[in-house]
Design an enzyme around this catalytic site. Sequence first.
Site, PDB file in Angstrom:
ATOM      1  N   ARG A 126       0.830  -1.193   0.002  1.00  0.00           N
ATOM      2  CA  ARG A 126       0.061   0.149  -0.149  1.00  0.00           C
ATOM      3  C   ARG A 126       1.046   1.042   0.134  1.00  0.00           C
ATOM      4  NH1 ARG A 126      -5.647  -0.905   3.318  1.00  0.00           N
ATOM      5  NH2 ARG A 126      -6.632  -1.682   1.554  1.00  0.00           N
ATOM      6  N   GLN A 131      -0.295   2.481  -6.073  1.00  0.00           N
ATOM      7  CA  GLN A 131      -1.622   2.698  -5.735  1.00  0.00           C
ATOM      8  C   GLN A 131      -2.533   2.178  -7.014  1.00  0.00           C
ATOM      9  OE1 GLN A 131      -2.002   6.802  -5.366  1.00  0.00           O
ATOM     10  NE2 GLN A 131      -3.149   6.338  -3.392  1.00  0.00           N
ATOM     11  N   ASP A 134      -3.589  -1.422  -6.495  1.00  0.00           N
ATOM     12  CA  ASP A 134      -3.976  -2.019  -5.207  1.00  0.00           C
ATOM     13  C   ASP A 134      -5.418  -2.531  -5.511  1.00  0.00           C
ATOM     14  OD1 ASP A 134      -4.812  -2.379  -2.633  1.00  0.00           O
ATOM     15  OD2 ASP A 134      -4.408  -0.572  -2.167  1.00  0.00           O
ATOM     16  N   SER A 137      -8.050  -2.478  -2.461  1.00  0.00           N
ATOM     17  CA  SER A 137      -8.510  -1.352  -2.108  1.00  0.00           C
ATOM     18  C   SER A 137      -9.777  -1.153  -3.094  1.00  0.00           C
ATOM     19  CB  SER A 137      -7.666   0.173  -2.183  1.00  0.00           C
ATOM     20  OG  SER A 137      -6.881  -0.073  -1.097  1.00  0.00           O
ATOM     21  N   TYR A 233      -1.650  -0.191   7.561  1.00  0.00           N
ATOM     22  CA  TYR A 233      -2.356  -1.134   8.218  1.00  0.00           C
ATOM     23  C   TYR A 233      -2.337  -0.979   9.768  1.00  0.00           C
ATOM     24  CZ  TYR A 233      -2.532  -3.590   3.736  1.00  0.00           C
ATOM     25  OH  TYR A 233      -2.741  -4.101   2.716  1.00  0.00           O
TER      26      TYR A 233
END
Length: 370
Positions: A126, A131, A134, A137, A233
């Site tokens: 992450r 991005q 990901d 997400s 996280y």
Amino acid sequence: MSQALSIGVPRETAPGERRVALVPEAVARLVKAGFAVAVERGAGEGARIADEAYGAAGAALAAGAAGAMSGSDVVLKVRAPSPSEAALVREGGVLVCFCQPERDADALAVLSARRVRVLGMEYVPRTTKAQSMDALSSQASVAGYEAVLLGASHLVKFMPMLVSAAGTLPPAVALVLGAGVAGLTAIATARRLGATVRGYDIRPEVKEEIESLGAVFVAAEVVSDQARAAQGYAKEVGEELRQRQEAALAKHVAEADLVVTTAQVFGRRAPTLISQAMVERMRPGSVIVDVAAESGGNCPLTRPGETIVHHGVTIIGPLDLPSRMPLHASQMYARNVSAVLGHVVREGALALDDGDEIVRAMLAGPAGGR
Ligand code: NAD
């Protein structure tokens, strides 16, 4: 001229799975970039994408899974293959999909025997650089949205305030626990449906994000430095904090009509946030949607994949939230896997460089070495 790198997209076969790894617009971009793409006939059916749309985008349509997989340098999937599907991936090839060492051990054994390198989509770091890749997400944002719609459809009341000749009805109260990607989308969705929304997370820094969506950040008193985030996280919380958290949340849970829980720490069992006693203090007709059901659930009463009623409270443990909105979920996933391809292909050839942080994490994750 060297041969174009070939990509295969089989149909997903896991029960209830309606997503597909590439949508036609992603196929068109890859074909334009010089890849040869084969898509299994019917692969887009669950997302209501016709074979013709893939054909028009430049894909070759393959009659079965073997046709889409065996001749391809790279296989793109959403879910990990079954062991028999794994046996169709070309020896020495590359597979990109969601894949976890414990859950998918049998398929991974087959893949390892065939020297297939597996890039696990769960293990995209992450980071800003990664991005666009990901998929956890992108799929979590679909899950957060769908969780609220699902919960609202089980409520015995309106979500928004309603003023009518038949009286004035107050808005429902929605409580969202865990304000990561899924949680923030759930908060935004519940707000758009007109509910009064409260949100909670152990990370104090999300307070502003929760408030910017028009919700109230609750139980701030239990937010502790112990629970500071590491690499995006949250760390696991200690027993003492857990007890304080439970006491502070009990009041908010009792007041809520709809509770959406999304709390998780990657790779661990989901933390318990709502005890049985807390459920029993909720009003009959209230609903809990436990988005963390797959990793054990945030409520001990949750049954993964099932809907139960306990003391009049409906508890839903969905495992298929992204699949409930298969077109946009697939579109986002296709963007994510295309970005992975863009990262690992240099001048038309695969370059799985172990020295690269993203590649290293994605290769190590499925092998159990995260
Ligand atoms: P995320 O890591 O972005 O967010 C999780 C949030 O939980 C973080 O903000 C973290 O701080 C918070 N959290 C952790 N421990 C907590 C605790 N004890 N109390 C309060 N908050 C706590 O994760 P995400 O991408 O939003 O995913 C959320 C969940 O959704 C995961 O469990 C994921 O597996 C699940 N998911 C389910 C489906 C489905 O179909 N059911 C689909 C996609 C994702």
